[in-house]
Design an enzyme around this catalytic site. Structure first.
Site, PDB file in Angstrom:
ATOM      1  N   GLY A  54      64.108  64.382  10.789  1.00  0.00           N
ATOM      2  CA  GLY A  54      65.220  64.187  11.719  1.00  0.00           C
ATOM      3  C   GLY A  54      65.326  65.278  12.765  1.00  0.00           C
ATOM      4  O   GLY A  54      66.382  65.471  13.365  1.00  0.00           O
ATOM      5  N   GLY A 104      59.414  63.654   9.981  1.00  0.00           N
ATOM      6  CA  GLY A 104      60.321  62.779   9.239  1.00  0.00           C
ATOM      7  C   GLY A 104      61.576  63.481   8.782  1.00  0.00           C
ATOM      8  O   GLY A 104      62.295  62.986   7.916  1.00  0.00           O
ATOM      9  N   THR A 117      75.086  58.703  19.926  1.00  0.00           N
ATOM     10  CA  THR A 117      75.865  58.454  21.153  1.00  0.00           C
ATOM     11  C   THR A 117      74.941  58.246  22.352  1.00  0.00           C
ATOM     12  O   THR A 117      75.338  57.615  23.316  1.00  0.00           O
ATOM     13  CB  THR A 117      76.789  59.650  21.456  1.00  0.00           C
ATOM     14  OG1 THR A 117      76.018  60.853  21.350  1.00  0.00           O
ATOM     15  CG2 THR A 117      77.952  59.713  20.491  1.00  0.00           C
ATOM     16  N   ASP A 118      73.713  58.769  22.292  1.00  0.00           N
ATOM     17  CA  ASP A 118      72.876  58.756  23.513  1.00  0.00           C
ATOM     18  C   ASP A 118      72.552  57.345  23.993  1.00  0.00           C
ATOM     19  O   ASP A 118      72.653  57.045  25.181  1.00  0.00           O
ATOM     20  CB  ASP A 118      71.618  59.636  23.368  1.00  0.00           C
ATOM     21  CG  ASP A 118      70.674  59.258  22.243  1.00  0.00           C
ATOM     22  OD1 ASP A 118      71.022  58.377  21.425  1.00  0.00           O
ATOM     23  OD2 ASP A 118      69.576  59.841  22.180  1.00  0.00           O
ATOM     24  N   ASP A 140      66.340  63.433  22.675  1.00  0.00           N
ATOM     25  CA  ASP A 140      65.252  64.243  22.119  1.00  0.00           C
ATOM     26  C   ASP A 140      64.281  64.683  23.214  1.00  0.00           C
ATOM     27  O   ASP A 140      63.803  65.818  23.224  1.00  0.00           O
ATOM     28  CB  ASP A 140      64.494  63.443  21.044  1.00  0.00           C
ATOM     29  CG  ASP A 140      65.430  62.970  19.947  1.00  0.00           C
ATOM     30  OD1 ASP A 140      66.555  63.478  19.883  1.00  0.00           O
ATOM     31  OD2 ASP A 140      65.031  62.081  19.179  1.00  0.00           O
TER      32      ASP A 140
HETATM   33  C1  GLA Z   1      67.034  59.745  16.972  1.00  0.00           C
HETATM   34  C2  GLA Z   1      66.851  59.169  18.375  1.00  0.00           C
HETATM   35  C3  GLA Z   1      67.805  59.839  19.348  1.00  0.00           C
HETATM   36  C4  GLA Z   1      69.238  59.735  18.858  1.00  0.00           C
HETATM   37  C5  GLA Z   1      69.334  60.249  17.408  1.00  0.00           C
HETATM   38  C6  GLA Z   1      70.703  60.036  16.823  1.00  0.00           C
HETATM   39  O1  GLA Z   1      66.659  61.077  16.958  1.00  0.00           O
HETATM   40  O2  GLA Z   1      65.529  59.364  18.799  1.00  0.00           O
HETATM   41  O3  GLA Z   1      67.668  59.273  20.630  1.00  0.00           O
HETATM   42  O4  GLA Z   1      69.690  58.423  18.977  1.00  0.00           O
HETATM   43  O5  GLA Z   1      68.390  59.624  16.572  1.00  0.00           O
HETATM   44  O6  GLA Z   1      71.659  60.795  17.473  1.00  0.00           O
END
Ligand code: GLA
Length: 445
Positions: free
Chosen positions: A150, A148, A55-56, A197
């Protein structure tokens, strides 16, 4: 060293003792690499996202939480303009580059880009080359941010380096400006991600998630609110062990599908710039304007451009309707989650997490059989409120809200169920909701 232990207790709570050994080893490694003298210790954490995935970059809402797993950076200023970087992990060989008005990026995949990016962006902002330093990165397991997986290891590294450049430049950063700078810096690495992030790595507060509205206001500021994590529950992280090799291309294709949605909705909503702009429209009305699938080439032939997006082939099938539906429904789920947390309605929070996982799997198609197996296993444990994949997807981690009294049972059972289902081992650890990035201490080696 007693003072360092105090600082570490502020950051890591009961984990401070084990961290002390890690910090000591890093200080020894720094001395071995660069010689005796003063050392500045800085850190930036990884994160999980409670809810609000993809969503960001659509100017929507997110609710991330910082981990106590972080990137530790030891640094000492140099006066000759040469940045030198070393890493306690052998697979990252030493790097160096000169600070200047225009710092070029190194070859794709070169880890010095995580430093070149912030050095360049900060130089641009301050109007003068940033001070250089000798740096040593310590982010190895079990204390470092898993790579890696997430949980934002790249942003943690970028933020740690940016905070170091800012520190030596004497620039007292504000959250929004620094987050944006770090996000722009990461474009050096190629992913067209959002700002979640970087924001959480910078602004996290202990024991809290961070609600972030990713739409900047007229002054370029962002609305944030720390949200206490629910009492009586632990947020557990389950690393599936699956790492996707091609995430960047897949990621950029999802961004392309969202941008295609914006372009296709523009005739009906002329002011639209991001999917956020139609949050109050009815889904059935929106859906009628959005094809199930369309290619970049077809859009271009209709005069619709999607902007700068590396690695999205012309014939890539963009699943516009489903991707937009995920974003539209996910934004609502985030707002409802904040409301449910405010009311202490953890049952509702759990339902929303489950629904978010289903949407990520079915509409955004970012789940994997392993992530589905982990969420299913988590939900089998009594009292678990909800579970979902966290982060970009295609592997990595799942989170679950687990009652305090069920943590041991959860860890034993979910690991067993996951291995039975997939033949893989999951790594399960608690999210300690640590604080954001900054200077920890200055020591002498
Ligand atoms: C990655 C991107 C974030 C966001 C997430 C999904 O971590 O760096 O900005 O888009 O994926 O929510």
């Amino acid at each position: 060293m007693a003072q360092l232990l105090d600082e570490l207790t502020e950051i890591y709570g009961s984990g401070a003792g084990a961290q002390m050994a890690r910090y000591r080893a890093a200080l020894d490694a720094f001395r071995a690499a660069y010689g005796p003298g003063p050392v500045h210790l800085l850190r930036a954490p990884g994160r999980v996202n409670l809810i609000g995935e993809h969503t960001d970059y659509n100017h929507g809402y997110v609710l991330p939480v910082a981990l106590d797993r972080d990137v530790l950076l030891l640094a000492r200023p140099r006066s000759d303009g040469q940045v030198r970087l070393a890493n306690v992990e052998g697979d990252f060989s030493p790097r160096s580059f000169a600070v200047s008005d225009a710092i070029s990026s190194a070859a794709a995949g070169d880890w010095s880009n995580y430093a070149r990016g912030p050095a360049q962006e900060l130089t641009r902002l301050l109007g003068a080359p940033v001070p250089a330093f000798d740096g040593l990165v310590s982010a190895a397991p079990p204390f470092g941010v898993p790579r890696g997986a997430g949980v934002s290891s790249s942003s943690a590294l970028t933020v740690a380096l940016a905070v170091a450049f800012a520190h030596f430049a004497g620039w007292r950063w504000q959250g929004a400006e620094m987050a944006r700078l770090c996000s722009d810096a990461e474009w050096y690495v190629g992913t067209r991600g959002g700002i979640m992030d970087q924001f959480i790595a910078l602004l996290a507060q202990r024991g809290h998630a961070l609600f972030l509205d990713c739409r900047p206001d007229a002054d370029g500021d962002f609305r944030t609110r720390p949200i206490p994590l629910p009492a009586g529950y632990r947020l557990l992280v389950m690393d599936s062990g699956v790492r996707h090799a091609n995430t960047r291309n897949e990621f950029n294709q999802r961004v392309a599908a969202c941008r295609a949605g914006v372009a296709l909705l523009r005739p009906e909503y002329p002011a639209i710039t991001h999917l956020r702009d139609v949050e109050n429209a009815d889904w059935p009305t929106l859906e009628a304007q959005l094809p199930e699938e369309v290619s970049v080439a077809t859009l271009r032939a209709e005069g619709l451009a999607l902007g700068d997006l590396p690695n999205v082939p012309d014939d890539a099938p963009l699943r516009v309707r489903a991707c937009c539906r995920h974003v539209w429904t996910e934004n609502r789920r985030v707002l409802e989650t904040v409301d449910a947390l405010d009311r202490g309605d953890i049952r509702r929070v759990g339902e929303l997490l489950d629904a978010a996982h289903a949407s990520a799997r079915n509409d955004y198609r970012i789940s994997t059989p392993e992530l589905d197996a982990l969420t299913a296993a988590a939900r089998q444990i009594d009292g678990v409120a909800g579970a979902r994949l966290t982060g970009a997807g295609w592997g990595g981690c799942v989170i679950a809200l687990v009652p305090d009294g069920q943590v041991d049972e959860f860890t034993a059972q979910v690991g067993r169920l996951y291995t039975r289902e997939t033949g893989r081992e999951a790594t399960i650890f608690p999210c300690q909701a640590g604080p954001g990035a900054g200077l920890v201490a200055v020591a002498e080696v």
